[in-house]
Write a protein that holds these residues in place. Structure first.
Motif, PDB file in Angstrom:
ATOM      1  N   LEU A 181       0.826  -1.210   0.000  1.00 13.89           N
ATOM      2  CA  LEU A 181       0.000   0.000   0.000  1.00 13.89           C
ATOM      3  C   LEU A 181       0.862   1.263   0.000  1.00 13.89           C
ATOM      4  O   LEU A 181       0.646   2.174  -0.804  1.00 13.89           O
ATOM      5  N   LEU A 182       1.847   1.331   0.871  1.00 12.66           N
ATOM      6  CA  LEU A 182       2.650   2.551   1.004  1.00 12.66           C
ATOM      7  C   LEU A 182       3.530   2.782  -0.220  1.00 12.66           C
ATOM      8  O   LEU A 182       3.650   3.914  -0.701  1.00 12.66           O
ATOM      9  N   THR A 183       4.151   1.730  -0.737  1.00 18.31           N
ATOM     10  CA  THR A 183       4.995   1.914  -1.916  1.00 18.31           C
ATOM     11  C   THR A 183       4.159   2.185  -3.162  1.00 18.31           C
ATOM     12  O   THR A 183       4.560   2.946  -4.037  1.00 18.31           O
ATOM     13  N   GLY A 184       2.984   1.551  -3.256  1.00 13.79           N
ATOM     14  CA  GLY A 184       2.119   1.824  -4.407  1.00 13.79           C
ATOM     15  C   GLY A 184       1.693   3.278  -4.467  1.00 13.79           C
ATOM     16  O   GLY A 184       1.731   3.910  -5.528  1.00 13.79           O
ATOM     17  N   LEU A 185       1.309   3.844  -3.326  1.00 14.74           N
ATOM     18  CA  LEU A 185       0.882   5.243  -3.305  1.00 14.74           C
ATOM     19  C   LEU A 185       2.060   6.191  -3.527  1.00 14.74           C
ATOM     20  O   LEU A 185       1.920   7.209  -4.212  1.00 14.74           O
ATOM     21  N   ARG A 186       3.221   5.884  -2.950  1.00 18.04           N
ATOM     22  CA  ARG A 186       4.380   6.755  -3.180  1.00 18.04           C
ATOM     23  C   ARG A 186       4.803   6.729  -4.640  1.00 18.04           C
ATOM     24  O   ARG A 186       5.094   7.762  -5.241  1.00 18.04           O
ATOM     25  N   ALA A 187       4.828   5.525  -5.239  1.00 18.10           N
ATOM     26  CA  ALA A 187       5.208   5.432  -6.649  1.00 18.10           C
ATOM     27  C   ALA A 187       4.234   6.215  -7.518  1.00 18.10           C
ATOM     28  O   ALA A 187       4.637   6.901  -8.466  1.00 18.10           O
ATOM     29  N   ALA A 188       2.936   6.140  -7.214  1.00 21.46           N
ATOM     30  CA  ALA A 188       1.946   6.890  -7.985  1.00 21.46           C
ATOM     31  C   ALA A 188       2.172   8.387  -7.859  1.00 21.46           C
ATOM     32  O   ALA A 188       2.043   9.127  -8.838  1.00 21.46           O
ATOM     33  N   ALA A 189       2.515   8.846  -6.661  1.00 16.10           N
ATOM     34  CA  ALA A 189       2.777  10.268  -6.480  1.00 16.10           C
ATOM     35  C   ALA A 189       3.968  10.715  -7.309  1.00 16.10           C
ATOM     36  O   ALA A 189       3.947  11.786  -7.942  1.00 16.10           O
ATOM     37  N   GLU A 190       5.031   9.898  -7.329  1.00 12.23           N
ATOM     38  CA  GLU A 190       6.216  10.245  -8.117  1.00 12.23           C
ATOM     39  C   GLU A 190       5.927  10.182  -9.613  1.00 12.23           C
ATOM     40  O   GLU A 190       6.399  11.023 -10.384  1.00 12.23           O
ATOM     41  N   MET A 191       5.147   9.194 -10.034  1.00 13.03           N
ATOM     42  CA  MET A 191       4.775   9.109 -11.444  1.00 13.03           C
ATOM     43  C   MET A 191       3.945  10.317 -11.849  1.00 13.03           C
ATOM     44  O   MET A 191       4.132  10.886 -12.940  1.00 13.03           O
ATOM     45  N   GLY A 192       3.012  10.716 -10.981  1.00 15.32           N
ATOM     46  CA  GLY A 192       2.198  11.885 -11.281  1.00 15.32           C
ATOM     47  C   GLY A 192       3.036  13.139 -11.441  1.00 15.32           C
ATOM     48  O   GLY A 192       2.800  13.942 -12.354  1.00 15.32           O
ATOM     49  N   ARG A 193       4.020  13.319 -10.561  1.00 13.80           N
ATOM     50  CA  ARG A 193       4.890  14.492 -10.673  1.00 13.80           C
ATOM     51  C   ARG A 193       5.685  14.471 -11.977  1.00 13.80           C
ATOM     52  O   ARG A 193       5.858  15.501 -12.636  1.00 13.80           O
ATOM     53  N   LEU A 194       6.190  13.274 -12.331  1.00 13.08           N
ATOM     54  CA  LEU A 194       6.968  13.169 -13.565  1.00 13.08           C
ATOM     55  C   LEU A 194       6.127  13.519 -14.782  1.00 13.08           C
ATOM     56  O   LEU A 194       6.549  14.290 -15.655  1.00 13.08           O
ATOM     57  N   VAL A 195       4.916  12.971 -14.846  1.00 14.15           N
ATOM     58  CA  VAL A 195       4.047  13.235 -15.992  1.00 14.15           C
ATOM     59  C   VAL A 195       3.665  14.707 -16.050  1.00 14.15           C
ATOM     60  O   VAL A 195       3.653  15.320 -17.125  1.00 14.15           O
TER      61      VAL A 195
END
Length: 568
Positions: free
Chosen positions: A549-563
């Motif tokens: 759960l924690l890594t999935g949400l953090r990865a999504a946040a980083e992906m969102g920033r990159l995009v």
């Protein structure tokens, strides 16, 4: 039974050690620390068959974390689902072109959480799933903190305080003592309050987000970091759970004066009398006051439990109004043939059922059962293969993905196309009924949440273990690179000792981008989450779903920033 065990040992490297570590010791009572190894096809549930940076980005992503995150920040936003697409089939799709903003590979909790977070940011996201993997085998609890440190044989108890440590205390201990755990990567490895504060805030936010996604399906996330819930599983082992899902969550044994263990004649994989004896031994082992334990037969009519006693079939029967009515009548009449005796009041009395309350609407069923029983009612935590709690979670996540408009493609990733230091496209092999089609998706950011052996993210070939899609470097829990080594060399001699085979995975930076041997991210737009991230043994440390759960949400946040940064 012997044939099945031998088959499992052949299928998964180290299967014998994994099975032994999940069981109970032969020399007296001890608390269960993990799941027994089990193949997806061994389960009775047919439903489970669908099984470096750019110059503009700093290499240290911690300086750009979301507010309130401390070192590395949380990168997690507690948004509630907006329900842009309403209900429908769990894999309902909205039309997109051949290019999407983000692709998530993996259908377990890590992949689903990441896809839901990306969708809440109004980004086009496609989830590629070949099955729910280990998430479908979960038992009904969601643990985010490791067991008490330095306590041999009693992982849930502090040896000096003679009490259960709170999840907050155990989470802080993890950050101080486990420098290679994914939490240390996310929040910083230090005893300073900033790392602990960041981790605490992230856990609270993540639990709130998950609860919001699951609530429309009648599944809730209950618990917190201030105190653990002491729950029993179907084998009688006690488990101090940080959070739990509806069903087992109501079964906290702390403060209970009387526990009635329901006995159901003919039900396989559940024997009430050995369960009650094991519970008594477990309470003695951790030094807590034991409630009165009684075995109470439920007077179910003949034929209600299907031939063979399948818990899955009984769970499916309670999903019908007729089947639930029979169970309610049996619960209400369980004391009719007994002489009257003094019992604890309703709040201090607990009726403990096997995990048979179906795959949906558990919250409403429990309310009706409580009224019929006149006391608290809960399920035991499951254990393979009797664990419908995992399938409940998978169904609720599927429904949330549908509501959020996430495109879900059932199939496997054949290859990832690379250009320089970027992964530019994903090649898929998709199932459409009995046929298979191929598809190519271009994406700006890609997340690998493919798990380890069970999920298919790591496998053994040519005599060594390898990451499946890109042959990414793999490291064990001690930080030693192990890709290419034979699986048998990573299995320790003792089931209680460190097992490199079960802690291996990719090493990442704080943005969860896989690292090369030089310590730099291999690709600018590739991220990893869940069990694919190494440095922890989910069976021993009990943090599999919490890390997912924690890594999935953090990865999504980083992906969102990159995009967002690369948008014109």
């Amino acid at each position: 039974m012997l044939a099945a065990r031998a088959s499992w040992n052949r299928r998964v490297p180290g299967g014998l050690v994994r099975r032994r570590r999940g069981g109970r010791a032969c020399r007296g009572p001890r608390l269960e620390r993990g799941a027994s190894g089990v193949r997806a096809r061994d389960l009775p549930f047919r439903a489970l068959a669908r099984r470096d940076t750019r110059s503009s980005r700093s290499a240290d992503c911690r300086t750009r974390a979301a507010p309130g995150g401390g070192p590395g920040g949380t990168g997690i936003h507690a948004r509630r689902p907006r329900g842009r697409c309403g209900g429908g089939h769990p894999t309902a799709r909205r039309g997109v072109g051949d290019r999407v903003r983000a692709v998530v590979v993996g259908g377990g909790l890590a992949g689903a959480a990441a896809a839901l977070e990306l969708a809440s940011r109004e980004l086009e996201v496609t989830l590629v799933s070949a099955g729910a993997g280990a998430t479908a085998l979960s038992f009904g609890s969601l643990d985010v903190a490791v067991p008490s440190p330095g306590v041999s044989g009693l992982p849930l108890r502090d040896a000096t305080a003679t009490r259960l440590l709170s999840p907050r205390e155990r989470l802080a201990a993890c950050l101080r003592t486990r420098p290679r755990h994914p939490y240390a990567t996310l929040f910083g490895h230090s005893g300073a309050g900033s790392a602990e504060s960041a981790a605490t805030d992230a856990v609270k936010s993540a639990a709130a987000s998950l609860d919001g996604w699951l609530a429309p399906s009648g599944l809730r996330v209950e618990g917190g970091l201030d105190s653990a819930r002491l729950l029993a599983n179907v084998r009688g082992a006690l488990r101090a759970s940080d959070f739990a899902f509806t069903g087992p969550a109501e079964g906290d044994l702390q403060g209970a004066a009387e526990v009635e263990v329901a006995a159901i004649a003919g039900l396989a994989q559940h024997d009430a009398r050995p369960l009650a004896r094991a519970l008594a031994a477990e309470f003695a082992a951790i030094g807590l006051a034991r409630p009165a334990l009684r075995v109470v037969p439920l007077p179910l009519p003949g034929g209600f439990v299907a031939d063979g006693g399948s818990p899955a079939r009984l769970a499916a029967r309670t999903d019908t109004e007729e089947g639930l009515g029979v169970l309610l009548e049996a619960v209400a009449g369980r004391h009719r043939d007994e002489a009257r005796f003094r019992r604890a009041d309703g709040e201090r009395r607990l009726l403990l059922l096997p995990p048979i309350l179906g795959f949906s609407g558990v919250k409403a069923k429990l309310a009706r059962l409580r009224e019929a029983a006149g006391c608290r009612v809960a399920e035991c935590l499951g254990a393979p293969p009797a664990s419908p709690a995992g399938l409940r979670l998978v169904r609720a996540l599927d429904a949330a993905l549908s509501r959020e408009g996430v495109v879900v493609k059932q199939g496997r990733v054949c290859a990832l196309e690379r250009t320089g230091r970027r992964v530019c496209a994903v090649r898929l092999s998709l199932r459409e009924g009995a046929s298979h089609t191929e598809e190519r998706l271009e994406a700006e950011a890609i997340l690998l949440a493919t798990g380890r052996f069970l999920g298919g993210g790591i496998h053994e070939r040519e005599g060594g273990v390898h990451e499946t899609l890109l042959d990414l470097p793999l490291y064990d829990g001690a930080g030693v690179r192990v890709d290419g080594l034979a699986a048998r060399r990573l299995v320790g001699p003792s089931p209680e000792g460190p097992q490199g085979l079960f802690s291996l995975g990719v090493r990442t930076d704080s943005c969860l981008r896989p690292l090369g041997s030089d310590g730099a991210p291999l690709f600018e737009n590739l991220f990893a989450a869940g069990d694919l991230v190494g440095g922890f043994d989910s069976a021993v440390e009990r943090t599999g779903l919490g890390v997912a759960l924690l890594t999935g949400l953090r990865a999504a946040a980083e992906m969102g920033r990159l995009v967002e940064e690369e948008s014109p």
